[in-house]
Design an enzyme around this catalytic site. Structure first.
Site, short mmCIF file in Angstrom:
data_model
loop_
_atom_site.label_atom_id
_atom_site.label_comp_id
_atom_site.label_asym_id
_atom_site.label_seq_id
_atom_site.Cartn_x
_atom_site.Cartn_y
_atom_site.Cartn_z
N CYS A 288 0.83 -1.20 0.00
CA CYS A 288 0.00 0.00 0.00
C CYS A 288 0.88 1.26 0.00
CB CYS A 288 -0.97 -0.04 1.19
SG CYS A 288 -2.16 1.30 1.25
N HIS B 75 -8.07 -4.75 -1.64
CA HIS B 75 -6.84 -4.09 -1.19
C HIS B 75 -6.27 -4.81 0.03
CE1 HIS B 75 -4.18 -0.62 -1.15
NE2 HIS B 75 -4.29 -0.60 0.17
N ASP C 26 -9.97 -3.95 -5.83
CA ASP C 26 -9.36 -2.94 -4.94
C ASP C 26 -10.09 -1.60 -5.12
OD1 ASP C 26 -7.72 -1.10 -3.64
OD2 ASP C 26 -5.91 -2.25 -4.09
#
Length: 245
Positions: free
Chosen positions: A132, A212, A179
């Site tokens: 991330c 995600h 995501d």
């Protein structure tokens, strides 16, 4: 989904109940988690955490996985003492919080960690992975740092560096199909721009049905449908490092 009150949908998924096999050290002004393999090696991987910081058990789990695969793994505190994001924080304050934690301003810390790995751990071949926020940091380092051999960016936030594609080192990009923070249109554009501008080896891979954070923030046993993709993402990450380190 992202909205005004929740600008970054980084749900934590499962916070692993995990203690870690390594230990904490201080490298100049940086605290770090280190885990070493049983056999001596000159290969090391820097692990860059997500917004939840260097102490998140999930990230240490990944560092230990790298050590189990023969790498010295180090996860430094790239927030350098500033608090990591907490789920109890107000998402409306996220953008202001993020301004003081720039994924492109970690070069001083990376240089210190590289020196430590070379001088204290005997590392000669060093790569980097990140999740991330840390995945975006990997892209920054692959564009800039000549001392790293390769990188794996796991659901790195593309918009942080969307105008720069001339990578210096082989880089593997991992994304989830579902995501909410990284639309597939951004991933497609990334592929197109890399094809036009990148002179080194790279791969962009999208994992079906995944959200995600799936590689490090989902437990393998959470959903039978997710398990093969979680395991595949981790295996792909290791295989890429094995190929270039």
């Amino acid at each position: 989904m992202a909205n005004e009150s929740r600008p970054c949908p980084c749900d934590i998924g499962d916070r692993f109940d995990y203690e870690g096999c390594g230990h904490e050290v201080e490298v100049e002004h940086i605290k770090a988690y280190v885990c070493k393999p049983a056999a001596s090696t000159d290969k090391a991987v820097i692990v860059i955490h997500d917004i939840f910081g260097w102490q998140l058990p999930n990230t240490r789990y990944m560092a230990d996985m790298l050590a189990a695969n023969g790498y010295i793994a180090i996860c430094p505190d790239f927030f350098v003492g500033q608090e990591a994001w907490k789920l109890s924080n107000d998402w409306a304050s996220f953008d202001d919080w993020l301004k003081t934690r720039n994924a492109a301003k970690i070069d001083k810390e990376v240089d210190a960690i590289l020196k430590y790995l070379r001088e204290q751990c005997g590392a000669k071949k060093i790569g980097v992975i990140g999740f991330c926020w840390g995945g975006a940091a990997v892209q920054h380092l692959m564009l800039k740092n000549p001392h790293l051999k390769t990188g794996v960016s796991l659901y790195g936030v593309i918009k942080f560096f969307e105008d720069r594609y001339s990578l210096l080192h082989p880089t593997f990009f991992i994304f989830g199909e579902k995501d909410d923070i990284i639309p597939l249109a951004q991933v497609t554009l990334l592929e197109q721009k890399l094809k036009q501008n990148c002179k080194v080896d790279y791969e962009v891979k999208v994992y079906p049905g995944q959200t995600h954070g799936f590689v490090h923030r989902k437990r393998e046993d959470i959903n039978p449908q997710d398990k093969p993709y979680i395991e595949e993402g981790r295996k792909d990450m290791i295989n890429w490092l094995n190929k270039y380190l």
